[in-house]
Design a protein around this motif. Structure first.
Motif, PDB file in Angstrom:
ATOM      1  N   GLU A  38       0.758  -1.154   0.072  1.00 43.20           N
ATOM      2  CA  GLU A  38       0.121  -0.130   0.010  1.00 43.20           C
ATOM      3  C   GLU A  38       0.739   1.142  -0.123  1.00 43.20           C
ATOM      4  O   GLU A  38       0.678   2.104  -0.788  1.00 43.20           O
ATOM      5  N   LYS A  39       1.916   1.366   0.899  1.00 45.37           N
ATOM      6  CA  LYS A  39       2.888   2.395   0.943  1.00 45.37           C
ATOM      7  C   LYS A  39       3.473   2.570  -0.332  1.00 45.37           C
ATOM      8  O   LYS A  39       3.977   3.596  -0.807  1.00 45.37           O
ATOM      9  N   ALA A  40       4.125   1.396  -0.958  1.00 43.16           N
ATOM     10  CA  ALA A  40       4.810   1.517  -2.287  1.00 43.16           C
ATOM     11  C   ALA A  40       4.008   2.190  -3.333  1.00 43.16           C
ATOM     12  O   ALA A  40       4.664   2.910  -4.211  1.00 43.16           O
ATOM     13  N   ILE A  41       2.637   1.720  -3.326  1.00 41.93           N
ATOM     14  CA  ILE A  41       2.016   2.472  -4.312  1.00 41.93           C
ATOM     15  C   ILE A  41       1.782   3.828  -4.299  1.00 41.93           C
ATOM     16  O   ILE A  41       1.901   4.491  -5.159  1.00 41.93           O
ATOM     17  N   ILE A  42       1.716   4.239  -3.007  1.00 36.40           N
ATOM     18  CA  ILE A  42       1.504   5.831  -2.995  1.00 36.40           C
ATOM     19  C   ILE A  42       2.764   6.532  -3.119  1.00 36.40           C
ATOM     20  O   ILE A  42       2.896   7.438  -3.693  1.00 36.40           O
ATOM     21  N   ILE A  43       3.864   5.865  -2.670  1.00 31.93           N
ATOM     22  CA  ILE A  43       5.167   6.583  -3.195  1.00 31.93           C
ATOM     23  C   ILE A  43       5.601   6.557  -4.769  1.00 31.93           C
ATOM     24  O   ILE A  43       5.949   7.428  -5.211  1.00 31.93           O
ATOM     25  N   ASN A  44       5.015   5.380  -5.393  1.00 35.93           N
ATOM     26  CA  ASN A  44       5.251   5.579  -6.980  1.00 35.93           C
ATOM     27  C   ASN A  44       4.224   6.340  -7.460  1.00 35.93           C
ATOM     28  O   ASN A  44       4.655   7.051  -8.339  1.00 35.93           O
ATOM     29  N   LYS A  45       3.031   6.578  -6.983  1.00 34.52           N
ATOM     30  CA  LYS A  45       2.144   7.652  -7.591  1.00 34.52           C
ATOM     31  C   LYS A  45       2.631   8.962  -7.501  1.00 34.52           C
ATOM     32  O   LYS A  45       2.720   9.841  -8.409  1.00 34.52           O
ATOM     33  N   LYS A  46       3.256   9.302  -6.256  1.00 35.89           N
ATOM     34  CA  LYS A  46       3.719  10.594  -6.061  1.00 35.89           C
ATOM     35  C   LYS A  46       4.917  11.011  -6.866  1.00 35.89           C
ATOM     36  O   LYS A  46       5.451  11.880  -7.622  1.00 35.89           O
ATOM     37  N   ARG A  47       5.805   9.772  -7.167  1.00 36.08           N
ATOM     38  CA  ARG A  47       6.900   9.861  -7.972  1.00 36.08           C
ATOM     39  C   ARG A  47       6.678  10.131  -9.469  1.00 36.08           C
ATOM     40  O   ARG A  47       7.225  10.951 -10.337  1.00 36.08           O
ATOM     41  N   GLN A  48       5.321   9.307  -9.971  1.00 35.26           N
ATOM     42  CA  GLN A  48       5.155   9.588 -11.303  1.00 35.26           C
ATOM     43  C   GLN A  48       4.529  11.052 -11.412  1.00 35.26           C
ATOM     44  O   GLN A  48       4.841  11.580 -12.712  1.00 35.26           O
ATOM     45  N   GLU A  49       3.848  11.588 -10.484  1.00 39.86           N
ATOM     46  CA  GLU A  49       3.542  13.205 -10.606  1.00 39.86           C
ATOM     47  C   GLU A  49       4.577  14.085 -10.537  1.00 39.86           C
ATOM     48  O   GLU A  49       4.785  15.110 -11.261  1.00 39.86           O
ATOM     49  N   ALA A  50       5.894  13.702  -9.829  1.00 39.03           N
ATOM     50  CA  ALA A  50       6.926  14.447  -9.866  1.00 39.03           C
ATOM     51  C   ALA A  50       7.887  14.338 -11.062  1.00 39.03           C
ATOM     52  O   ALA A  50       8.476  15.484 -11.284  1.00 39.03           O
ATOM     53  N   ILE A  51       7.936  13.312 -12.046  1.00 34.33           N
ATOM     54  CA  ILE A  51       8.685  13.050 -12.790  1.00 34.33           C
ATOM     55  C   ILE A  51       8.504  14.284 -14.132  1.00 34.33           C
ATOM     56  O   ILE A  51       9.473  14.818 -14.368  1.00 34.33           O
ATOM     57  N   PRO A  52       7.386  14.479 -14.296  1.00 32.55           N
ATOM     58  CA  PRO A  52       6.921  15.515 -15.583  1.00 32.55           C
ATOM     59  C   PRO A  52       7.484  16.803 -14.984  1.00 32.55           C
ATOM     60  O   PRO A  52       8.058  17.630 -15.809  1.00 32.55           O
ATOM     61  N   VAL A  53       7.472  17.392 -13.850  1.00 29.73           N
ATOM     62  CA  VAL A  53       7.553  18.539 -13.274  1.00 29.73           C
ATOM     63  C   VAL A  53       9.379  18.702 -13.292  1.00 29.73           C
ATOM     64  O   VAL A  53       9.789  19.535 -13.727  1.00 29.73           O
TER      65      VAL A  53
END
Length: 550
Positions: free
Chosen positions: A358-373
């Motif tokens: 569950e935590k890994a999915i949350i971390i992954n999601k925030k990373r995915q959002e940060a990559i374009p930035v």
């Protein structure tokens, strides 16, 4: 921010004390003048290992002291967790003794090197030339993405939870191994326990059984002895009791005549009473004696069982056998307990897996959002630095394998020119490109990090002209949010600083020393002119230096 640095007896520095300001500070000097010595001193005060080669004078101790103003950086919690005294102006001191021993202090309280290193991570980032290549390392790339994603706390918690998960797995493996060994002996232990339980052992029973066995096994002999004794005691007229009574009667008659005779009478009377009681008990014992072959056989069997068990277990008492019985019972109970513990651990591990996923999915999601930035900001800054066609393709995938920072795999792909194929950053980027990418990364991170101070050690290597000017502007912009130092050989960068320090060496008949001083405006013009034209400073160089400074 770093407000002052004092160095005594370190490398080529005999004694040096300098104050620093916030904003953008420049440090220049000829190669070999001592810029690396300054960084070495800072490294020591931040917890790097030292040896006696650090001492200028081997007979005296080396002292390095740095003052940091940290009131705006919310570090009180770190100091409390580390059991260190917090001060708005925190003083770090490192001492290296002539014996080779090293001591470290934070606000005059002794600390170990690990504690000093941990604190240093919150105070200053020293970026040396060789660290540019670290940008190609996956864990550094994750740190960059996580800083933009504001994932630091989540990743730190994940690492802690993952370490707990690994400990559970290690414990489970150990228990499963213990259960396997215990089950190998379980059947045999159960057999041994059944034997002992069947014997119905009672503490101290062996002595009583052996006594009873001896009596039953010698009934006739005992009976004969008792009968003979009773006969000799009672036989008329020569038995012991009749004769004792005669003696008693005679002494009774003369007893009143003297105390001595009365005493003799009383003693004989006492003997008579005691012996009469002995004869009565012999009669009772004789009457109780009788042959009982079945009882004799039963007791013999019980004793033989005890003797066999003692021989088998190599002990010599029933108490020792009872102790072995208790131990075997515990071993069998232990197998059951291990099975229960394994079941409980398996449940915890299953819950941990769900929690980590569950935590890994949350971390992954925030990373995915940060990559374009990150990609957008990197591209924009690098365009200013002469790389208008640079492209990044950062591939992040959520996998099945656990790492300390989540379940993601990462590929940081890079293409410097139009039409060029993407490749791994470490394989396709040149040294100059890596320097510019690193500067762009640090500039981006300065917007997300609360780090007070950063030092760039010749990050401008491999660039010149307008690109150097742009790099200087980027560092200047960074200094609005943090204290920035740049150690540089380029006049375009040196001219952008708010303040300018020069490292230089002096030599006399006895020794060479490195020194550092803050330049005045006039000295600064001369220094930049020298960077432009060399030792032979021309009017053109001076005018160029003034133009750069303006």
């Amino acid at each position: 921010m770093l407000t002052s640095l004092a160095i005594k007896n370190f490398a080529l520095i005999e004694k040096l004390s300098i104050d620093f300001s916030n904003g953008f500070s420049i440090i220049t000097g000829e190669t070999g003048a001592g810029k690396s010595i300054l960084l070495g001193a800072l490294g020591l005060v931040l917890g790097k290992r030292a040896d006696l080669t650090s001492l200028k004078n081997k007979e005296e101790k080396c002292i390095i002291e740095a003052h940091f103003e940290i009131s705006r950086y919310q570090l009180q919690a770190f100091f409390n967790d580390s059991a260190m005294d917090y001060e708005d102006v925190t003083i770090l001191r490192r001492e290296i003794l002539p014996s080779g021993k090293s001591r470290a202090f934070v606000n005059d309280s002794p600390v170990n090197l690990q504690e000093l290193q941990n604190l240093g991570l919150y105070l200053i980032d020293i970026h040396s030339q060789h660290q540019t290549q670290e940008l190609s390392e996956t864990h550094i790339q994750f740190q960059i993405i996580d800083a933009i994603a504001k994932n630091q706390e989540a990743v730190a918690q994940f690492e802690s939870d993952f370490n707990d998960f690994k400990k559970l797995k290690i414990t489970l493996t150990a228990l499963e191994s213990a259960l396997k060994e215990a089950k190998k002996e379980q059947d045999y232990n159960a057999f041994l326990l059944e034997e002992l339980l069947a014997a119905k052992l009672v503490a101290g029973s062996q002595t009583a059984l052996e006594t009873t066995f001896e009596q039953l096994n010698n009934v006739e002999f005992i009976k004969e002895a008792l009968s003979k004794s009773i006969l000799h005691a009672n036989e008329e007229p020569f038995g012991i009791l009749p004769n004792l009574k005669e003696v008693k009667s005679a002494l009774q008659k003369i007893g009143p005549l003297a105390t001595a005779y009365q005493n003799l009478y009383e003693r004989v009377n006492s003997v008579t009473i005691e012996f009469d009681d002995v004869v009565a008990e012999m009669n009772q014992l004789s009457e109780k004696l009788f042959d009982d072959p079945q009882q004799l056989e039963l007791i013999s069997g019980q004793l033989q069982t005890i003797y066999n068990l003692q021989k088998k277990h190599q002990v010599d008492s029933v108490d020792a056998l009872i102790a072995i019985q208790f131990e075997l019972e515990n071993k069998l109970i232990s197998v059951e307990n291990i099975e229960n513990d394994i079941h409980s651990l398996q449940t915890k591990i299953s819950e941990s897996i769900l929690f980590l996923d569950e935590k890994a999915i949350i971390i992954n999601k925030k990373r995915q959002e940060a990559i374009p930035v990150l990609t957008e900001k990197l591209t924009a800054i690098l365009a200013q630095l002469g790389m208008p066609n640079v492209r990044f393709n950062i591939e992040l995938a959520l996998g099945d394998h656990y790492f300390d920072n989540g379940k993601d795999s990462l590929q940081f792909l890079f293409a410097a020119n139009k039409g060029a194929d993407f490749g791994l950053l470490k394989k396709v980027a040149s040294g100059g490109e890596m320097s510019r990418i690193m500067l762009a990364t640090k500039a981006i991170l300065s917007q997300y990090s609360k780090l007070p101070t950063i030092i760039f050690d010749e990050i401008d290597t491999g660039v010149s002209g307008e690109i150097a000017n742009k790099m200087a502007e980027i560092m200047k912009n960074m200094s609005s949010a943090m204290q920035v130092f740049s150690i540089t050989h380029l006049p375009q960068i040196a001219a952008k600083g708010d303040v300018h320090y020069k490292v230089f060496k002096t030599t006399n008949d006895k020794q060479t020393q490195s020194q550092l001083k803050l330049l005045t405006n006039e000295e600064r013009i001369v220094e930049i002119a020298e960077m432009l034209s060399g030792k032979a400073i021309t009017d053109s160089a001076l005018n160029h230096a003034k133009a750069l400074l303006n």
